[in-house]
Design an enzyme around this catalytic site. Structure first.
Site, PDB file in Angstrom:
ATOM      1  CB  CYS A  11      24.609  22.188 -35.774  1.00  0.00           C
ATOM      2  SG  CYS A  11      24.415  24.211 -35.605  1.00  0.00           S
ATOM      3  CB  CYS A  31      27.593  24.664 -35.268  1.00  0.00           C
ATOM      4  SG  CYS A  31      26.158  24.648 -34.561  1.00  0.00           S
ATOM      5  CG  ASP A  32      29.316  21.580 -37.252  1.00  0.00           C
ATOM      6  OD1 ASP A  32      29.907  22.132 -36.712  1.00  0.00           O
ATOM      7  OD2 ASP A  32      28.994  20.287 -37.065  1.00  0.00           O
TER       8      ASP A  32
END
Ligand SMILES: Cc1cc2nc3c(=O)[nH]c(=O)nc-3n(C[C@H](O)[C@H](O)[C@H](O)COP(=O)(O)OP(=O)(O)OC[C@H]3O[C@@H](n4cnc5c(N)ncnc54)[C@H](O)[C@@H]3O)c2cc1C
Length: 322
Positions: A152, A155-156
């Site tokens: 992801c 997200c990261d």
């Protein structure tokens, strides 16, 4: 550009909707666009229902930085779209439980749904549990998951500011997430097993022509290397032989696996574990419908997931009426 990802705290399930008997006309399993759309329609039809959603409210769409192809919004943050869907479902009277469906069986003409903390009986079930990322199964992938290996970018990405990253994959998800990474990383490698991307041509061109991007065509990632701190590189099998590439992050978009295990005894699955559908949302079991990425319908997008979710609740309403 800044992105915010996550569920609006106001939309966290209260868990107060469970009836005493845990007996429903309809259980909707899932919490992504397909389930949220099914929930909106079920609530508006007045169907006695519960939505059982597990750890990923909003589903894959909520983990997507930008959605540019959902009608009505030229660009919207994925979690903003799914939060709006959930708000609309709650306003319509939809009831949610945060639990994971572990198994389903049929008993005395009813479907029995067992979760990690409760049991439900229901006349009808909509399977809308979507899909989870597939893995490559190569050395180092599991070891460095969360320490440089990610599924992801939305997200990261902040962890990779001014660092190097590699994206593996060639579909829409890979290309979109790679484009998102170009906003933060210093260098990005794109590894694809073919000589052409499968993604939307507009996005593919934008990525391949990006100044930070180096492409590795007809190449396979065969190992993730690292040390105590995390990922330090990858080994690629390329047409020119094996290549060691230094990188801090590896983002994998090599397909998805439908989340169908809890339903395997209830409906027919295909060889990829997707629910086999007929008439778009029907399944091999007349009491069970399926919607979204969990099906074998093929075109895995938010717009198709919400359409199938709506159709599934409409089909249940029709059966209950008759
Ligand atoms: C990186 C990325 C970018 C994307 N970009 C786009 C885009 O730009 N436009 C677009 O249209 N689509 C995009 N997609 C695809 C889109 O996100 C999916 O098609 C869509 O989310 C499918 O919705 P769904 O409800 O079927 O499944 P999912 O979104 O997968 O949701 C499934 C839900 O079910 C829950 N669940 C799973 N198992 C259980 C269980 N046992 N019990 C209870 N709940 C369970 C999960 O927690 C999750 O909430 C993208 C996908 C990815 C990964």
């Amino acid at each position: 550009m800044s992105f915010k990802v996550g569920i609006d705290p106001g939309l966290v399930n209260s868990g107060t909707g469970k009836s005493d008997t845990n007996s429903y006309e309809l259980v909707i399993a899932g919490g992504g666009p397909a389930a949220l759309s099914a929930a909106i329609y079920a609530a508006r039809y007045g169907i006695r229902h519960v939505v059982i959603e597990s750890w990923k409210p909003g589903g894959q769409a909520a983990l997507t930085a930008e959605i540019e192809n959902y009608p009505g919004f030229s660009s919207i943050v994925g979690s903003d779209l799914t939060n709006a869907m959930k708000k609309q479902a709650l306003e319509a009277g939809a009831v949610f439980q945060t639990e994971t469906v572990e198994n389903t069986t049929e008993e005395n003409g009813k479907i029995l749904v067992r979760t990690d903390s409760a049991k439900y009986t229901t006349d009808y079930l909509i399977i809308a549990t979507g899909a989870a990322p597939a893995t490559l199964g190569v050395s180092g992938e599991e070891k460095y998951y969360g320490r440089g290996v990610s599924f992801c970018a939305t997200c990261d990405a902040p962890f990779f500011r001014d660092k190097k990253a590699i994206v593996v994959g060639g579909g829409d998800s890979a290309v979109k997430e790679a484009l998102h990474l170009t906003h933060v990383v210093s260098e990005l490698g794109l590894v694809h097993r073919r000589d052409k991307l499968r993604a939307e041509p507009y996005l593919a061109k934008k990525l391949v022509e990006h100044e930070k991007v180096t492409t590795y065509w007809n190449s396979h990632l065969i190992e993730v290397t690292g040390d105590d701190q995390g990922v330090t590189g990858v080994i690629l099998d390329t047409p020119d032989g094996k290549k060691q590439i230094d990188t801090d992050g590896v983002f994998l978009y090599v397909g998805t696996i439908p989340a169908t295990e809890p339903f395997a005894s209830l409906v027919e699955l295909d060889k990829n574990k997707a629910v086999v559908t007929s008439g778009i949302v029907g399944t091999s079991n007349p009491r069970v419908f399926a919607a979204g990425d969990v099906t074998n319908n093929g075109f895995r997008q938010v717009v198709t997931a919400v359409s199938e979710g709506a159709r599934a609740s409409a089909a249940v309403f029709e059966l209950l009426e008759n």
